[in-house]
Structure formats: C-alpha cells, structure tokens
Design an enzyme around this catalytic site. Structure first.
Site, PDB file in Angstrom:
ATOM      1  N   LYS A  72       0.857  -1.190   0.000  1.00 29.79           N
ATOM      2  CA  LYS A  72       0.000   0.000   0.000  1.00 29.79           C
ATOM      3  C   LYS A  72       0.885   1.228   0.000  1.00 29.79           C
ATOM      4  CE  LYS A  72      -1.385   2.636   2.814  1.00 29.79           C
ATOM      5  NZ  LYS A  72      -1.862   3.880   3.392  1.00 29.79           N
ATOM      6  N   ASP A  85      -3.364   4.409  -2.222  1.00 30.34           N
ATOM      7  CA  ASP A  85      -4.244   4.983  -1.188  1.00 30.34           C
ATOM      8  C   ASP A  85      -4.135   6.512  -1.209  1.00 30.34           C
ATOM      9  OD1 ASP A  85      -5.667   5.369   1.236  1.00 30.34           O
ATOM     10  OD2 ASP A  85      -3.911   4.935   2.471  1.00 30.34           O
ATOM     11  N   LYS A 127      -6.901   8.555  -1.345  1.00 31.50           N
ATOM     12  CA  LYS A 127      -8.058   9.099  -0.602  1.00 31.50           C
ATOM     13  C   LYS A 127      -8.564  10.402  -1.206  1.00 31.50           C
ATOM     14  CE  LYS A 127      -6.640   7.434   4.007  1.00 31.50           C
ATOM     15  NZ  LYS A 127      -5.216   7.139   3.831  1.00 31.50           N
ATOM     16  N   ASP A 133     -12.739  15.651  -3.291  1.00 27.69           N
ATOM     17  CA  ASP A 133     -12.839  16.942  -3.966  1.00 27.69           C
ATOM     18  C   ASP A 133     -14.156  16.948  -4.745  1.00 27.69           C
ATOM     19  OD1 ASP A 133     -12.123  19.429  -5.274  1.00 27.69           O
ATOM     20  OD2 ASP A 133     -10.016  18.910  -4.943  1.00 27.69           O
ATOM     21  N   THR A 149      -9.314   5.845  10.802  1.00 27.49           N
ATOM     22  CA  THR A 149      -9.131   5.077  12.042  1.00 27.49           C
ATOM     23  C   THR A 149      -8.373   5.860  13.112  1.00 27.49           C
ATOM     24  OG1 THR A 149      -7.267   4.045  10.871  1.00 27.49           O
ATOM     25  CG2 THR A 149      -9.274   2.766  11.064  1.00 27.49           C
ATOM     26  N   ARG A 158       3.511   0.732  10.377  1.00 24.96           N
ATOM     27  CA  ARG A 158       4.619   0.824  11.317  1.00 24.96           C
ATOM     28  C   ARG A 158       4.945  -0.450  12.100  1.00 24.96           C
ATOM     29  NH1 ARG A 158       2.145   6.426  13.229  1.00 24.96           N
ATOM     30  NH2 ARG A 158       0.345   5.234  12.472  1.00 24.96           N
TER      31      ARG A 158
HETATM   32  O1  C5P Z   1       1.501   2.595  10.381  1.00 26.83           O
HETATM   33  P1  C5P Z   1       0.049   2.230  10.390  1.00 26.83           P
HETATM   34  O2  C5P Z   1      -0.198   0.728  10.531  1.00 26.83           O
HETATM   35  O3  C5P Z   1      -0.786   3.046  11.358  1.00 26.83           O
HETATM   36  O4  C5P Z   1      -0.437   2.615   8.899  1.00 26.83           O
HETATM   37  C1  C5P Z   1      -1.778   2.573   8.514  1.00 26.83           C
HETATM   38  C2  C5P Z   1      -1.866   3.006   7.083  1.00 26.83           C
HETATM   39  O5  C5P Z   1      -3.220   2.948   6.677  1.00 26.83           O
HETATM   40  C3  C5P Z   1      -1.386   4.436   6.819  1.00 26.83           C
HETATM   41  O6  C5P Z   1      -0.682   4.413   5.591  1.00 26.83           O
HETATM   42  C4  C5P Z   1      -2.645   5.255   6.703  1.00 26.83           C
HETATM   43  O7  C5P Z   1      -2.510   6.287   5.764  1.00 26.83           O
HETATM   44  C5  C5P Z   1      -3.654   4.219   6.207  1.00 26.83           C
HETATM   45  N1  C5P Z   1      -5.054   4.453   6.566  1.00 26.83           N
HETATM   46  C6  C5P Z   1      -5.484   4.585   7.862  1.00 26.83           C
HETATM   47  N2  C5P Z   1      -6.808   4.839   8.142  1.00 26.83           N
HETATM   48  C7  C5P Z   1      -7.690   4.923   7.160  1.00 26.83           C
HETATM   49  C8  C5P Z   1      -7.274   4.761   5.831  1.00 26.83           C
HETATM   50  C9  C5P Z   1      -5.922   4.510   5.574  1.00 26.83           C
HETATM   51  O8  C5P Z   1      -4.674   4.468   8.781  1.00 26.83           O
HETATM   52  N3  C5P Z   1      -8.970   5.092   7.429  1.00 26.83           N
END
Ligand code: C5P
Length: 235
Positions: A32, A59, A61, A64, A123, A214
């Site tokens: 992703k 991703d 998102k 607009d 989230t 992460r």
């Molecule tokens: O590092 P981590 O596991 O928190 O990464 C989550 C990934 O998912 C990030 O790249 C973030 O941009 C993406 N994401 C998210 N919540 C959403 C949609 C995408 O955390 N609702």
C-alpha cells in the site's frame, strides 16, 4: 488463504520503499502506498514498485468535487493499481462519477478494473474527534451509513476499522470488500491510531484485507514482524 496483509510503505524515499518491498515479498499479500510516497515519487514511482509483481493499493483518498476527482482518478489509473480509493464524505455524485470514470478508464486501457473503495471515517478519529467536527453519531453508526451510501453508488467496498466490520457486513453483505487499517499486533504502539484491534481479530471479524504499516516497517526486523503476524493468521 491468500495473504490478506497489505504493507503500508509510508516513506518519500523510493529506494528505501523498493528495498523494503523486495525484502518483504513472499511474506505479504501486497503493497500500500499513499500520499507520502506518491507526493515524492508520483506515478513513475508506483510503476517501479509494481514491477515487483505484487498487487498495489494506491491509497490517495481523493476528496474533492466530482470533476476534479474524475481527473485525478484518470491520472492514478495510469499507475495500474489493484485498489484505488476516494473519501465517502465526498458525497453521492462524486462517488458515482468516480465509479463511472474508473470503469471507462479500464475499458479504454483494456485492463482489469481496480477495486474502487471508499474511506469511511479515518481510524485515527474517535467519537470525541467526531464531536469536535459537529458529528454526534457513534463512529459505528457513521461508518455504516457511509458504507451503505458507497455501496449504493457502486463502489466495491470501504475502508473501516476492525471495530465496525460486523455492523458493515450486516448492512452491506459478504461480497462488499472491507479493508481494515489501524490494526496492531499485541503489545505494539498505537501511534496516532485510535480505533484498533489485532490482525487476528480483524480477520476473524471478517476483513478482506488488512493494512499494516509501522508495526512491520518500523520493526528492527520487518520480515520477522511480518512472519509473526502471518503466524497469528495461520499463513
Ligand atoms: O503505520 P500504520 O499501521 O498506522 O499505517 C496505517 C496506514 O493505513 C497508513 O498508511 C494510513 O494512511 C492508512 N489508513 C489509515 N486509516 C484509514 C485509511 C488509511 O490508517 N482510514
């Protein structure tokens, strides 16, 4: 089962992203990449990662007006992603235009249509954050409402947290794709994520794909971290 884990490679550094993806290939289901990678490397960077042969979730998102989102999607399609997304809060007309645009592009490009997914509520937001934004429904209620709207507009699925999966499944059925970020293996830092469960719980609740950044990418040994997550999923 196919590996449902998409690793979020959030870096502007193309070479670091490529190395990480090469090392993790065989241990993950897909890659992703989002705004951080795309703003630095654009479509050319995504095409370079796609040469590794893994599905790519782009991703970006988009949020607009319908005409602008349509133009942005035409550009994003040239990166040949397997999954693309827009924000459900862009509204009905924007989402319907997005669906039509992606379908048209796929026909013109003679390629498989990517999954077009709507982001519901990030989230990283909890009910206190939503209150501050003037929205007084519980996250689950809002996510479910946005998921139904997305489905009615013809989208293939939504991004939601693991905590909302069963509520969304009840309303949108089993074939609607649910992509779940913000998952954290036991004992991991939450970082900025607020609505979280473990990878195992997310899959047991019915996620089609989980997005993990992460906990894998910042681990001292990312391959071992991915393997440890896989073992909880019996992969
Ligand atoms: O590092 P981590 O596991 O928190 O990464 C989550 C990934 O998912 C990030 O790249 C973030 O941009 C993406 N994401 C998210 N919540 C959403 C949609 C995408 O955390 N609702």
């Amino acid at each position: 089962m196919l590996n449902p884990v998409f690793v979020a490679i959030d870096t502007p550094d193309l070479e670091a992203a490529r190395k990480l993806a090469v090392n993790l290939s065989g241990h993950i289901g897909g890659i992703k990449v989002g705004l951080e990678f795309f703003c630095a490397n654009g479509v050319a960077g995504v095409l370079e990662l796609s040469q590794l042969g893994m599905p790519i979730f782009l991703d970006l998102k988009f949020h607009d007006i319908p005409n602008t989102v349509a133009g942005a999607l035409r550009g994003a399609m040239t990166a040949h992603p397997s999954i693309l997304n827009v924000h459900a809060t862009g509204g009905e007309e924007m989402m319907k235009t997005a669906v039509a645009t992606v379908e048209e592009c796929a026909v013109k490009m003679n390629c498989k249509k990517p999954l077009l997914i709507a982001v519901t509520i990030l989230t990283s937001l909890d009910s206190a954050d939503l209150h501050m934004l003037g929205s007084f429904d519980a996250p689950k209620t809002q996510v479910t409402r946005l998921a139904k709207l997305s489905q009615d507009c013809g989208l293939d699925g939504v991004v939601c947290s693991a905590l909302e999966i069963s509520a969304v499944r009840k309303v949108c059925g089993n074939s609607f794709k649910l992509i779940v970020p913000g998952v954290r293996p036991e004992g991991n830092e939450m970082g900025d994520q607020k609505r979280t469960l473990t990878p195992k719980q997310a899959i047991e609740n019915g996620a089609d794909y989980i997005v993990i950044g992460r906990p894998i990418t910042s681990a001292a040994d990312p391959i071992a971290a991915a393997q440890a997550i896989n073992s909880t999923l019996l992969i």
